[in-house]
Design a protein around this motif. Structure first.
Motif, mmCIF file in Angstrom:
data_model
loop_
_atom_site.group_PDB
_atom_site.id
_atom_site.type_symbol
_atom_site.label_atom_id
_atom_site.label_comp_id
_atom_site.label_asym_id
_atom_site.label_seq_id
_atom_site.Cartn_x
_atom_site.Cartn_y
_atom_site.Cartn_z
ATOM 1 N N HIS A 278 -14.888 8.993 22.844
ATOM 2 C CA HIS A 278 -13.836 9.497 23.757
ATOM 3 C C HIS A 278 -14.164 9.353 25.249
ATOM 4 N N PRO A 279 -15.451 9.501 25.679
ATOM 5 C CA PRO A 279 -15.680 9.359 27.129
ATOM 6 C C PRO A 279 -15.367 7.960 27.663
ATOM 7 N N ARG A 280 -15.337 6.960 26.792
ATOM 8 C CA ARG A 280 -15.076 5.588 27.238
ATOM 9 C C ARG A 280 -13.695 5.096 26.825
ATOM 10 N N CYS A 281 -12.946 5.946 26.150
ATOM 11 C CA CYS A 281 -11.718 5.468 25.507
ATOM 12 C C CYS A 281 -10.515 5.577 26.439
ATOM 13 N N PRO A 282 -9.773 4.480 26.638
ATOM 14 C CA PRO A 282 -8.597 4.549 27.517
ATOM 15 C C PRO A 282 -7.456 5.362 26.918
ATOM 16 N N HIS A 283 -7.535 5.697 25.651
ATOM 17 C CA HIS A 283 -6.428 6.411 25.005
ATOM 18 C C HIS A 283 -6.810 7.823 24.572
ATOM 19 N N PRO B 224 -23.349 6.543 23.796
ATOM 20 C CA PRO B 224 -23.997 7.836 24.037
ATOM 21 C C PRO B 224 -25.421 7.899 23.490
ATOM 22 N N ASN B 225 -26.134 8.898 23.961
ATOM 23 C CA ASN B 225 -27.425 9.258 23.391
ATOM 24 C C ASN B 225 -27.179 9.807 21.972
ATOM 25 N N LEU B 226 -27.905 9.270 21.012
ATOM 26 C CA LEU B 226 -27.618 9.653 19.621
ATOM 27 C C LEU B 226 -28.327 10.940 19.195
ATOM 28 N N ILE B 227 -29.069 11.532 20.124
ATOM 29 C CA ILE B 227 -29.638 12.855 19.809
ATOM 30 C C ILE B 227 -28.574 13.914 20.065
ATOM 31 N N ASN B 228 -27.853 13.742 21.173
ATOM 32 C CA ASN B 228 -26.779 14.677 21.528
ATOM 33 C C ASN B 228 -25.491 13.933 21.796
ATOM 34 N N PRO B 229 -24.870 13.356 20.774
ATOM 35 C CA PRO B 229 -23.629 12.617 21.032
ATOM 36 C C PRO B 229 -22.523 13.563 21.493
ATOM 37 N N PRO B 230 -21.505 13.019 22.182
ATOM 38 C CA PRO B 230 -20.428 13.905 22.653
ATOM 39 C C PRO B 230 -19.737 14.599 21.479
ATOM 40 N N LYS B 231 -19.208 15.762 21.750
ATOM 41 C CA LYS B 231 -18.450 16.487 20.727
ATOM 42 C C LYS B 231 -17.165 15.697 20.440
ATOM 43 N N VAL C 210 -12.512 17.313 20.838
ATOM 44 C CA VAL C 210 -12.862 18.486 20.039
ATOM 45 C C VAL C 210 -13.177 18.126 18.589
ATOM 46 N N HIS C 211 -12.308 17.309 17.995
ATOM 47 C CA HIS C 211 -12.465 17.012 16.568
ATOM 48 C C HIS C 211 -12.932 15.585 16.339
ATOM 49 N N GLU C 212 -13.915 15.470 15.465
ATOM 50 C CA GLU C 212 -14.380 14.136 15.094
ATOM 51 C C GLU C 212 -13.345 13.521 14.153
ATOM 52 N N PRO C 213 -12.846 12.321 14.427
ATOM 53 C CA PRO C 213 -11.867 11.742 13.497
ATOM 54 C C PRO C 213 -12.552 11.336 12.194
#
Ligand SMILES: Nc1ncnc2c1ncn2[C@@H]1O[C@H](COP(=O)(O)OP(=O)(O)OP(=O)(O)O)[C@@H](O)[C@H]1O
Ligand SMILES: [Mg+2]
Length: 333
Positions: free
Chosen positions: A286-291, A274-281, A298-301
Motif C-alpha cells: 500500500h505505501p507504493r500503490c497508486p490505488h 518494505p523491511n520484512l521484519i516489520n512489514p506495513p500493516k 488496515v486489512h491484508e488482502p
C-alpha cells in the motif's frame, strides 16, 4: 493437465538478531505436468527462499514455519534428508544462478555426473560414463570435456554442464533460480533456447525464477509475481501483458521499456520494498500503490484464486472482478 507440484500456504522465516524476517508468507501455487511456471519480483521478495523451501535447501537461520509442498502427491516438507535424497535428481533438480554454486570446483565433470547417476541408478561405471557422454551431447558439449575441471570451461559451458547434470535422471521438475543472469546475453539466449528444446523433448516442468520480466514472458506458461514474501498475482503469460490485475504487476510491466513500445516513458515503481521484519500493516504494497484505499492500510488482502489466476488485492472482489473502476477506487494517494 495433471498437477505435479502443489505448494500450499508455505511460510518461511529467517531468525535474525533483529527479529524474524518473514521471507515467504502463505505462498500457494501449483505447477502442472510439463508446465513452465515463472516467479518474478524485485530483489529480496522471496523468490529464492520459495525455491529453496520447495527443494529442501533451506539452512538455519531459515526455517519453514508452516505449509505444505507436494510433489506428485508426496509431502516433501516432512521427509527425512535420506528420504529426500531419493527424490533429488530423480524427481526434482535445482539449478542455481552461478554454475560454480552447482558444481564442485575440485572434482572433474565426469566424476560429478557419475556420482549423481550411480547414487540412484544401478549401472556399471562404464555405462555411467556412456550416459554422461550422452548427457553432454544433449547440451552440445564434446565428450572429452568430461575429463575437465569446472574452471577449465567457459561460464556458458559450465551452466550447460549443470543443465546436463540436472537432466541426468530425467526429473519431473527442474527449478532454475536465475540460471543465466551471470552470463552475457548471447550465451544466455543460447542456454534458454537449449533448455526449451530439452523441455519439449523430455516434458519436464520448470519453476523458472528471474527478475527479467520480458524473458519470463517469452518462456513461461504462467507467471507468478511476488512482493514482500507474498505471491500477489498469478496469470497466464498471454494475459499478463494486457490484463494484469495487481497494481504491483502493472508497475513492474511499466518498468520494462521493451514491453511497452518505444514511445512510452519508462516508469519504475516509486519507493522501495518494505523491511520484512516489520512489514506495513494491511497490504504490504500500500505505501507504493497508486490505488491504495483506506482499507488497504488496515486489512491484508487474501489471495483470490479464480479462472484468471490468483490476485491478492482489495481492488478485486470475491470473483476477482474489479470492485470499482480504478479511477474511483477510494482515496488515491
Ligand atoms: N540469511 C538470512 N538472514 C536474514 N534474512 C535473509 C537471509 N537470507 C535472505 N534473507 C531475506 O529474505 C528475503 C528474501 O530473500 P530471497 O533471497 O529469497 O529474495 P529473492 O527474491 O530471491 O531476491 P534476489 O532477486 O535478490 O535473488 C530478503 O528480504 C532477504 O533480505
Ligand atoms: Mg534470489
Amino acid at each position: 493437465m495433471e498437477s505435479l507440484l502443489q505448494v500450499d500456504k508455505l511460510n518461511v522465516v529467517y531468525d535474525s538478531p533483529k527479529g524474524q524476517v518473514k521471507a515467504v508468507k502463505d505462498v500457494s501455487f501449483t505447477i502442472q505436468k510439463g508446465e513452465i511456471f515463472g516467479l518474478v519480483g524485485e530483489s529480496g521478495c522471496g523468490k529464492s527462499t520459495t525455491a529453496f523451501g520447495i527443494s529442501r535447501l533451506l539452512r538455519p537461520p531459515a526455517r519453514i514455519t508452516s505449509g505444505s509442498v507436494k510433489l506428485k502427491g508426496r509431502e516433501l516438507t516432512t521427509l527425512t534428508d535420506s528420504e529426500f535424497d531419493g527424490i533429488r535428481w530423480s524427481q526434482l533438480s535445482i539449478i542455481l544462478q552461478s554454475a560454480m554454486n552447482n558444481l564442485n570446483p575440485v572434482i572433474k565433470i565426469q566424476d560429478q555426473l557419475i556420482d549423481a547417476i550411480l547414487a540412484h541408478k544401478k549401472m556399471t561405471i562404464k555405462e555411467a560414463i556412456k550416459h554422461s557422454e550422452f548427457l553432454l551431447s544433449l547440451v552440445d558439449i564434446q565428450p572429452d570435456r568430461l575429463r575437465s575441471f569446472p574452471h577449465e570451461l567457459s561460464g556458458g559451458m559450465r551452466q550447460r554442464v549443470v543443465i546436463a547434470m540436472a537432466l541426468a535422471l530425467n526429473p519431473d521438475l527442474i527449478i532454475m533460480d536465475e540460471p543465466t543472469t551471470a552470463l552475457d546475453v548471447v550465451v544466455q539466449n543460447g542456454i534458454i533456447k537449449k533448455t526449451l528444446d530439452l523441455q519439449k523433448k523430455f516434458g519436464f516442468s520448470i519453476l523458472f525464477i528471474t527478475h527479467d520480466l520480458p524473458l519470463m514472458l517469452e518462456i513461461c506458461d504462467r507467471v507468478g509475481v511476488m512482493y514482500a514474501g507474498e505471491l500477489v498475482e498469478v496469470m497466464r503469460r498471454e494475459d499478463l501483458l494486457q490484463n494484469a490485475r495487481h497494481p504491483y504487476t502493472q508497475g513492474l510491466l511499466r518498468s520494462f521499456p521493451s514491453l511497452q513500445g518505444e514511445k512510452t516513458r519508462l516508469e519504475g515503481i516509486p519507493g522501495h520494498p518494505p523491511n520484512l521484519i516489520n512489514p506495513p500493516k494491511g497490504c504490504s504494497f500500500h505505501p507504493r500503490c497508486p490505488h491504495a484505499m483506506a482499507l488497504c492500510r488496515v486489512h491484508e488482502p487474501s489471495a483470490i484464486h479464480d479462472r484468471k489466476g490468483i490476485v491478492a488485492c482489495h481492488l478485486y472482489g470475491e470473483e476477482g472482478e474489479m470492485s470499482e473502476p480504478l479511477s474511483t477506487a477510494g482515496e488515491i494517494n
